[in-house]
Design a protein around this motif. Sequence first.
Motif, PDB file in Angstrom:
ATOM      1  N   GLY A 133      -2.471  34.557  -2.148  1.00  0.00           N
ATOM      2  CA  GLY A 133      -1.990  35.514  -3.137  1.00  0.00           C
ATOM      3  C   GLY A 133      -1.873  36.916  -2.566  1.00  0.00           C
ATOM      4  N   VAL A 134      -1.007  37.727  -3.178  1.00  0.00           N
ATOM      5  CA  VAL A 134      -0.846  39.110  -2.725  1.00  0.00           C
ATOM      6  C   VAL A 134      -2.093  39.930  -3.067  1.00  0.00           C
ATOM      7  CG1 VAL A 134       1.667  39.057  -2.840  1.00  0.00           C
ATOM      8  CG2 VAL A 134       0.374  39.727  -4.861  1.00  0.00           C
ATOM      9  N   ILE A 135      -2.862  39.497  -4.053  1.00  0.00           N
ATOM     10  CA  ILE A 135      -4.147  40.130  -4.343  1.00  0.00           C
ATOM     11  C   ILE A 135      -5.220  39.374  -3.569  1.00  0.00           C
ATOM     12  CG2 ILE A 135      -5.834  40.706  -6.134  1.00  0.00           C
ATOM     13  CD1 ILE A 135      -3.575  40.826  -8.126  1.00  0.00           C
ATOM     14  N   LYS A 136      -5.958  40.062  -2.755  1.00  0.00           N
ATOM     15  CA  LYS A 136      -6.950  39.425  -1.904  1.00  0.00           C
ATOM     16  C   LYS A 136      -7.998  38.694  -2.743  1.00  0.00           C
ATOM     17  CE  LYS A 136      -6.352  42.747   1.865  1.00  0.00           C
ATOM     18  NZ  LYS A 136      -6.996  43.763   2.729  1.00  0.00           N
ATOM     19  N   GLY A 137      -8.338  37.498  -2.305  1.00  0.00           N
ATOM     20  CA  GLY A 137      -9.324  36.696  -3.010  1.00  0.00           C
ATOM     21  C   GLY A 137      -8.734  35.764  -4.048  1.00  0.00           C
ATOM     22  N   THR A 138      -7.398  35.738  -4.182  1.00  0.00           N
ATOM     23  CA  THR A 138      -6.764  34.852  -5.165  1.00  0.00           C
ATOM     24  C   THR A 138      -6.005  33.716  -4.486  1.00  0.00           C
ATOM     25  OG1 THR A 138      -4.763  36.232  -5.271  1.00  0.00           O
ATOM     26  CG2 THR A 138      -6.543  36.740  -6.817  1.00  0.00           C
ATOM     27  N   ASP A 139      -6.282  33.445  -3.222  1.00  0.00           N
ATOM     28  CA  ASP A 139      -5.560  32.397  -2.504  1.00  0.00           C
ATOM     29  C   ASP A 139      -6.007  31.008  -2.967  1.00  0.00           C
ATOM     30  OD1 ASP A 139      -7.974  33.388  -1.203  1.00  0.00           O
ATOM     31  OD2 ASP A 139      -7.683  31.766   0.218  1.00  0.00           O
ATOM     32  N   VAL A 140      -5.128  30.021  -2.769  1.00  0.00           N
ATOM     33  CA  VAL A 140      -5.388  28.631  -3.146  1.00  0.00           C
ATOM     34  C   VAL A 140      -5.193  27.760  -1.914  1.00  0.00           C
ATOM     35  CG1 VAL A 140      -4.649  26.683  -4.573  1.00  0.00           C
ATOM     36  CG2 VAL A 140      -4.658  28.996  -5.528  1.00  0.00           C
ATOM     37  N   ASN A 141      -6.173  26.921  -1.611  1.00  0.00           N
ATOM     38  CA  ASN A 141      -6.079  25.960  -0.513  1.00  0.00           C
ATOM     39  C   ASN A 141      -6.404  24.575  -1.050  1.00  0.00           C
ATOM     40  OD1 ASN A 141      -5.668  27.608   2.100  1.00  0.00           O
ATOM     41  ND2 ASN A 141      -7.347  28.676   1.087  1.00  0.00           N
ATOM     42  N   ARG A 142      -5.534  23.617  -0.759  1.00  0.00           N
ATOM     43  CA  ARG A 142      -5.732  22.272  -1.288  1.00  0.00           C
ATOM     44  C   ARG A 142      -5.457  21.231  -0.211  1.00  0.00           C
ATOM     45  NH1 ARG A 142      -1.344  21.032  -5.366  1.00  0.00           N
ATOM     46  NH2 ARG A 142      -0.193  20.424  -3.495  1.00  0.00           N
ATOM     47  N   TYR A 143      -6.435  20.356  -0.010  1.00  0.00           N
ATOM     48  CA  TYR A 143      -6.258  19.171   0.823  1.00  0.00           C
ATOM     49  C   TYR A 143      -6.306  17.963  -0.118  1.00  0.00           C
ATOM     50  CZ  TYR A 143      -7.592  22.275   4.677  1.00  0.00           C
ATOM     51  OH  TYR A 143      -7.668  23.309   5.563  1.00  0.00           O
ATOM     52  N   HIS A 144      -5.410  17.044   0.031  1.00  0.00           N
ATOM     53  CA  HIS A 144      -5.461  15.893  -0.862  1.00  0.00           C
ATOM     54  C   HIS A 144      -5.098  14.611  -0.128  1.00  0.00           C
ATOM     55  CE1 HIS A 144      -1.039  16.261  -1.179  1.00  0.00           C
ATOM     56  NE2 HIS A 144      -1.069  14.995  -1.553  1.00  0.00           N
ATOM     57  N   THR A 145      -5.705  13.529  -0.584  1.00  0.00           N
ATOM     58  CA  THR A 145      -5.456  12.187  -0.065  1.00  0.00           C
ATOM     59  C   THR A 145      -5.342  11.235  -1.256  1.00  0.00           C
ATOM     60  OG1 THR A 145      -6.784  12.627   1.913  1.00  0.00           O
ATOM     61  CG2 THR A 145      -6.304  10.332   1.410  1.00  0.00           C
ATOM     62  N   ARG A 146      -4.356  10.391  -1.232  1.00  0.00           N
ATOM     63  CA  ARG A 146      -4.192   9.411  -2.303  1.00  0.00           C
ATOM     64  C   ARG A 146      -3.810   8.067  -1.682  1.00  0.00           C
ATOM     65  NH1 ARG A 146      -4.054   9.768  -7.559  1.00  0.00           N
ATOM     66  NH2 ARG A 146      -4.026  12.034  -7.411  1.00  0.00           N
TER      67      ARG A 146
ATOM     68  N   TYR B  89       0.834  -1.194   0.000  1.00  0.00           N
ATOM     69  CA  TYR B  89       0.000   0.000   0.000  1.00  0.00           C
ATOM     70  C   TYR B  89       0.876   1.254   0.000  1.00  0.00           C
ATOM     71  CZ  TYR B  89       1.288   0.290   4.923  1.00  0.00           C
ATOM     72  OH  TYR B  89       2.005   0.368   6.089  1.00  0.00           O
ATOM     73  N   ALA B  90       0.257   2.365  -0.426  1.00  0.00           N
ATOM     74  CA  ALA B  90       0.886   3.690  -0.375  1.00  0.00           C
ATOM     75  C   ALA B  90      -0.205   4.706  -0.052  1.00  0.00           C
ATOM     76  CB  ALA B  90       1.561   4.025  -1.705  1.00  0.00           C
ATOM     77  N   LEU B  91      -0.066   5.366   1.079  1.00  0.00           N
ATOM     78  CA  LEU B  91      -1.037   6.362   1.524  1.00  0.00           C
ATOM     79  C   LEU B  91      -0.335   7.710   1.640  1.00  0.00           C
ATOM     80  CD1 LEU B  91      -3.791   7.245   2.713  1.00  0.00           C
ATOM     81  CD2 LEU B  91      -2.929   6.560   4.952  1.00  0.00           C
ATOM     82  N   ALA B  92      -0.899   8.715   0.974  1.00  0.00           N
ATOM     83  CA  ALA B  92      -0.327  10.061   0.996  1.00  0.00           C
ATOM     84  C   ALA B  92      -1.377  11.066   1.437  1.00  0.00           C
ATOM     85  CB  ALA B  92       0.207  10.440  -0.379  1.00  0.00           C
ATOM     86  N   LEU B  93      -0.991  11.968   2.331  1.00  0.00           N
ATOM     87  CA  LEU B  93      -1.851  13.047   2.806  1.00  0.00           C
ATOM     88  C   LEU B  93      -1.093  14.353   2.647  1.00  0.00           C
ATOM     89  CD1 LEU B  93      -3.023  11.410   6.170  1.00  0.00           C
ATOM     90  CD2 LEU B  93      -4.310  11.473   4.038  1.00  0.00           C
ATOM     91  N   GLY B  94      -1.789  15.408   2.281  1.00  0.00           N
ATOM     92  CA  GLY B  94      -1.106  16.673   2.095  1.00  0.00           C
ATOM     93  C   GLY B  94      -2.024  17.866   2.261  1.00  0.00           C
ATOM     94  N   TYR B  95      -1.401  18.985   2.593  1.00  0.00           N
ATOM     95  CA  TYR B  95      -2.112  20.263   2.701  1.00  0.00           C
ATOM     96  C   TYR B  95      -1.243  21.342   2.072  1.00  0.00           C
ATOM     97  CZ  TYR B  95      -3.771  24.675   4.675  1.00  0.00           C
ATOM     98  OH  TYR B  95      -4.199  25.960   4.819  1.00  0.00           O
TER      99      TYR B  95
END
Length: 211
Positions: A185-198, A174-180
């Motif tokens: 962004g410097v311009i408000k409202g352009t931020d990126v948030n990612r949660y991932h599981t594989r 097995y291989a389990l990966a978790l990430g955040y």
Amino acid sequence: RGISSLYTSNQPLIVIDGVIYDSQDYGGSLISGNYTNPLAYIDVKDIDNITVIKDSSSTYRSKGANGVINITTARAKELGTKIDFAAYGGESFAPESLPLLNASQYRTYATELLQSAGYSASQIASLPYMSDDPANSNYYRYHNQTDWQKQAMDNNSLKNIYIKVTGGDNIAKYALALGYFSNGGVIKGTDVNRYHTRFNADLNLSRRMTA
């Protein structure tokens, strides 16, 4: 091919672990020149191999006529348990503000323009944005000191945390990966948030059958 085509419609087919990946861009952006990266939600540390095929219409029919990007994600290669951990951070700084006139300076500049255009002192004083009387209903509307550059841009941070556990035995690996991932962004409202599981697993169901 791809994004360099006339209507950016000749995109290659993206296949991840044998499954066709939906790379369509649903909706648009308010930011000029912005486009959606279909691979933005895949952590590069999960990628084990990338193969680019120029033409794969024999396998994927018309979908593969513009080429195929075949991505294989990480799987367990050893039976022993292995833990990989990575973390990093950073800081994004907004550019220095441009020197602009404040409300008082702009009214002085506007007065000079109106005088050069032939307006009299009484005509200029009668304009709603030239009134210095706090009792006037338009006073606060034209006397605010909002710095719109500071309202639109700000310093922000970047964070990336990743952990992967691999292992197994003679029956299963097995291989389990978790990430955040977070990138403000410097311009408000352009931020990126990612949660991932594989999670990938290889099972030996019998001597001649695996899954």
